[in-house]
Every structure is written in C-alpha cells, then in structure tokens.
Motif scaffolding. Structure first.
Motif, PDB file in Angstrom:
ATOM      1  N   GLU A 180       0.841  -1.196   0.000  1.00 49.30           N
ATOM      2  CA  GLU A 180       0.000   0.000   0.000  1.00 49.30           C
ATOM      3  C   GLU A 180       0.875   1.245   0.000  1.00 49.30           C
ATOM      4  O   GLU A 180       1.884   1.321   0.710  1.00 49.30           O
ATOM      5  CB  GLU A 180      -0.905   0.003   1.229  1.00 49.30           C
ATOM      6  CG  GLU A 180      -2.001   1.061   1.170  1.00 49.30           C
ATOM      7  CD  GLU A 180      -3.004   0.931   2.305  1.00 49.30           C
ATOM      8  OE1 GLU A 180      -3.574   1.969   2.700  1.00 49.30           O
ATOM      9  OE2 GLU A 180      -3.202  -0.197   2.796  1.00 49.30           O
ATOM     10  N   ILE A 181       0.527   2.218  -0.828  1.00 49.31           N
ATOM     11  CA  ILE A 181       1.318   3.441  -0.954  1.00 49.31           C
ATOM     12  C   ILE A 181       0.436   4.651  -0.675  1.00 49.31           C
ATOM     13  O   ILE A 181      -0.767   4.637  -0.899  1.00 49.31           O
ATOM     14  CB  ILE A 181       1.948   3.555  -2.354  1.00 49.31           C
ATOM     15  CG1 ILE A 181       0.890   3.372  -3.449  1.00 49.31           C
ATOM     16  CG2 ILE A 181       3.070   2.546  -2.530  1.00 49.31           C
ATOM     17  CD1 ILE A 181       1.404   3.500  -4.854  1.00 49.31           C
ATOM     18  N   GLU A 182       1.064   5.703  -0.190  1.00 52.26           N
ATOM     19  CA  GLU A 182       0.342   6.920   0.173  1.00 52.26           C
ATOM     20  C   GLU A 182       0.482   8.004  -0.888  1.00 52.26           C
ATOM     21  O   GLU A 182      -0.329   8.902  -0.971  1.00 52.26           O
ATOM     22  CB  GLU A 182       0.862   7.457   1.513  1.00 52.26           C
ATOM     23  CG  GLU A 182       0.706   6.489   2.683  1.00 52.26           C
ATOM     24  CD  GLU A 182      -0.745   6.213   3.019  1.00 52.26           C
ATOM     25  OE1 GLU A 182      -1.598   7.080   2.714  1.00 52.26           O
ATOM     26  OE2 GLU A 182      -1.039   5.135   3.572  1.00 52.26           O
ATOM     27  N   SER A 183       1.549   7.921  -1.691  1.00 55.26           N
ATOM     28  CA  SER A 183       1.817   8.972  -2.673  1.00 55.26           C
ATOM     29  C   SER A 183       2.267   8.342  -3.977  1.00 55.26           C
ATOM     30  O   SER A 183       2.845   7.241  -3.994  1.00 55.26           O
ATOM     31  CB  SER A 183       2.897   9.924  -2.148  1.00 55.26           C
ATOM     32  OG  SER A 183       3.273  10.864  -3.144  1.00 55.26           O
ATOM     33  N   LEU A 184       2.000   9.028  -5.091  1.00 57.59           N
ATOM     34  CA  LEU A 184       2.379   8.532  -6.411  1.00 57.59           C
ATOM     35  C   LEU A 184       3.552   9.295  -7.004  1.00 57.59           C
ATOM     36  O   LEU A 184       3.810   9.213  -8.207  1.00 57.59           O
ATOM     37  CB  LEU A 184       1.180   8.609  -7.368  1.00 57.59           C
ATOM     38  CG  LEU A 184      -0.004   7.686  -7.048  1.00 57.59           C
ATOM     39  CD1 LEU A 184      -1.148   7.915  -8.024  1.00 57.59           C
ATOM     40  CD2 LEU A 184       0.421   6.223  -7.091  1.00 57.59           C
ATOM     41  N   THR A 185       4.269  10.037  -6.177  1.00 58.63           N
ATOM     42  CA  THR A 185       5.460  10.729  -6.664  1.00 58.63           C
ATOM     43  C   THR A 185       6.572   9.723  -6.930  1.00 58.63           C
ATOM     44  O   THR A 185       6.584   8.623  -6.367  1.00 58.63           O
ATOM     45  CB  THR A 185       5.939  11.771  -5.651  1.00 58.63           C
ATOM     46  OG1 THR A 185       6.312  11.104  -4.434  1.00 58.63           O
ATOM     47  CG2 THR A 185       4.836  12.785  -5.351  1.00 58.63           C
ATOM     48  N   GLY A 186       7.516  10.118  -7.765  1.00 59.04           N
ATOM     49  CA  GLY A 186       8.609   9.222  -8.102  1.00 59.04           C
ATOM     50  C   GLY A 186       9.414   8.807  -6.885  1.00 59.04           C
ATOM     51  O   GLY A 186       9.777   7.634  -6.737  1.00 59.04           O
TER      52      GLY A 186
END
Length: 407
Positions: A180-186
C-alpha cells in the motif's frame, strides 16, 4: 518421631536416585512428553485445514461463503458456506478423526475460523517469500517489475515482481506482494519498491534492471522512479515495458479519423444492444439463422489496452450480419432510437474499409503483445519477433493493390 516425614523423604530419595540413574523420567521430561503429545495432537488437527486452504489457493478458489461461521455438520448439505467448508466436510466423510473434530463440542481448537484461515495464508506467504528471496539472492542478478493499481476500496497499491535466471539457466518471473502506498510521486514509489524488496528478504545490491510503464513518475529522467533507483544502484538499467510501448503505438496509430470513427461505431453498437429488449432481438436473429456463430454477444472495447480490442472487433465481425438484421427489425418500432443512423453508419464504405484494416492489423498486434509478455522471452527473441512482424507489415504495404482488392 514423624513417620510420615521420614517415609516421604525415603520415597523422594529413592525417586531421585532412579531419575539420576535414568531408571525413571524426570518431571520435566514428563511435562515435555505431555507437551509434545499435545503438539502432535494440534498438528493432526491442523493438517487437513492447511491442506484444504492450499488446495483452494492452487485452484484459485475463494475460501469464504455467505455463511462462514457457526457449527459444522458433515452430513448437512447447507448451501453457500464457501469452498473451504464444503471441501472440509467432503473430506471429513472419509476421515473419522476430522469428523470428530468438526462435530465435537465447543467452538475452540477447531481452527476453521476466518482469523485462523488468514493466519495460515499469511504463514504460506512468508514461506513462499523466503523461498523466492533465496532463489533471487542465489542468482546474484535480478530485475524488478512494478506498477501501481487501485483496489476495490480505492486504496493505491504497488504490485512488485522480480525477474531472474535460476541455476538451471531458466528465466523466472515471480510475484512478490502488493504494498500500500500513500503517494504517487517518483520518490515515494522508488522508496516503496526498495523497501518492499528489502522486506521480502531480497538483497538490492544484485538489482541490475528495472521494468515499468512510460508514465512520467516512473520513467522520468530526473524525478522518476528509475532515475532515483539508479542513484542508489547504478547497474539497475531501466527498460520501458515492450508490451506497453506497443499499446501506445497502436493507440497513436488508431488516432487517424477513419479508424477512430470505425472504433467509435463498434463501441456505439455495443452500447445500443446492451439493453435486454434490444439484445433479445439480436439473439433471436442469431438463433433463427442457418449459420451459428461462436459468440452471441458483442464485447466492449477495452478502455486501456488497445491491443486487446481485437477480441471485440473480431466478435463484431462475426456478428455483423445479425446486427444489421436486428437493426432492420428495430427500425420498424415506434421508437427506433438511433437504429437507422447506426445501420447507415455500419453500411458506409469508409467504415467497412476501416473495419477490415483494423481487424487485419490488430490480428498481428495481439499475438505480438502476448509474446512480449511471456516469462521466457528475452531481448534476442523480442528483437527477432518484432522484426518478423515489421517485415510482414512492410510486405503487405508494398503489395497494397492486392490487399485492397480483397477488401
């Protein structure tokens, strides 16, 4: 004198000497024996439960049902209790020990609750990850494949796979886990990938390749995932997913007006017959014809994977005459909607030529896309397959008069 005390002391001393001379087991040994007996009993109870869960996992069957709680009666044919309970009851009909456990008094120590099921699945996950990590680390060279997706609860997840060569020189591609991820930045995605690999027990010093799609947050030269990972592991060469590149190429090529209009009409036909009343007319035409097609319903064009649109186009081609007859019938209704306009569009010469070209060229793209996604594919095979397709398409273009005469 206290006779009882002396008698007890003599007995204790005799028992001590027997234990010392190993003629009798000590209290600790007796406790250990009882404990091991209980352990074996618990293992015997758990073994069929674990085997049932593994069976469901291998066959990709959902465990839960409408009712996954309460007492279990082996001979009761209750419906909608789930695959796990159904298989377990079927096995218990030939296993008296398992039957006694499932139908025994109380609710404890049966190991059939959803919580226990999840714990067993998690244990299987841990064991599999350790085995995969061991193989990857032994290969001392691997590539990471990652892509973000959204689950049904709208949570962003990162799917991570590894690709490596085993000791027998065979290519392997194994899925690790969803994270699970909170951000889609590189930067956030790069950290999630590296942390995820480390959590799985994989040594990132052996990372020699990266495979992602062409999105800017993944492929960006400065802030993309691939550039951030290469700062830490310079040997990790980035490769844009070949199947994704093909999909983008097909999408761009399909932007030509006649092709775009053709695909729009096919999608419009699907939407038009996607109602019970109109679809029944189409089915009636199919059932009352001398020719029976292999499909009986139109498919929707895939919204994201353009190459996969071949299936919908091919089905439309097979049902084309039945669609026209169904539109003729609907045109006689008091409220024919857009049937007349849709039929006119489908009989247009530009549509027919564009439709033939789309079907013909997509028939090359779909097998190529499937080949590019095979586990055993490598760079040498990829180049050879793509060159063969390019040569074939060039030959078709050079022989355009013959091709268009067939249309």
């Amino acid at each position: 004198m206290n006779c009882k005390y002396h008698l007890s002391a003599v007995l204790d001393s005799e028992h001590f000497l027997k234990v010392l001379n190993k003629e009798e087991p000590s209290i600790i040994e007796r406790i250990d024996r009882n404990r091991m007996t209980q352990v074996e009993e618990n293992r015997k109870r758990l073994r069929p439960i674990i085997e049932c869960i593994l069976l469901c996992g291998r066959e990709e069957l959902a465990l839960r049902g409408h009712k996954d709680f309460g007492s279990i009666s082996v001979d009761e044919d209750a419906l909608r209790q789930g695959n796990f309970r159904a298989i377990l009851k079927y096995r218990a009909k030939g296993d008296d020990f398992l039957r006694s456990i499932l139908e025994g008094p109380g609710k404890r120590n049966k190991y059939t609750s959803p919580t226990i099921q999840n714990d067993i699945i998690e244990s299987c996950n841990t064991i599999l990850l350790k085995k995969i990590a061991k193989k990857v680390n032994e290969s001392k060279c691997f590539s990471v494949l990652a892509d973000e997706t959204t689950d049904i609860s709208t949570k962003e997840q990162l799917a991570i796979c590894v690709r490596y060569v085993s000791d027998d020189n065979m290519l392997h591609e194994d899925f690790l886990q969803f994270f699970e991820i909170e951000s889609l930045t590189g930067e956030a995605l790069a950290n999630s990938i590296l942390n995820g690999l480390s959590k799985c027990g994989i040594d990132c010093s052996y990372l020699h390749g990266q495979g992602y799609d062409g999105a800017s947050n993944m492929s960006g030269q400065f802030r993309g995932v691939q550039s951030i990972v290469r700062l830490k592991y310079p040997k990790a060469v980035y490769v844009h997913c070949s199947a994704h590149s093909l999909n983008l190429a097909v999408s761009t090529a399909s932007g030509i007006r006649p092709i775009r209009n053709c695909l729009g009409i096919i999608e419009k036909a699907y939407q038009f017959f996607n109602t019970p009343k109109r679809n029944s007319i189409l089915l009636h035409e199919i059932e009352n014809s001398d020719h029976e097609p292999s499909v009986k319903q139109l498919k929707r064009l895939c919204a994201t994977r353009w190459v996969q649109r071949y299936d919908a186009v091919n089905d439309f081609s097979e049902l084309y005459p039945f669609v026209l007859k169904a539109l003729d019938t609907i045109c006689d209704w008091k409220d024919p909607a857009d049937a007349s306009m849709l039929k006119h569009s489908m009989e247009d010469t530009e549509f027919l030529i564009s439709f033939y070209i789309v079907k013909f060229l997509f028939s090359f793209c779909l097998p190529l896309c499937k080949q590019l996604q095979k586990v055993q594919i490598d760079l040498k095979k990829t180049i050879a397959i793509v060159e063969n397709v390019v040569i074939t398409l060039k030959a078709i273009r050079d022989n355009y008069k013959t091709e268009f005469s067939q249309i």
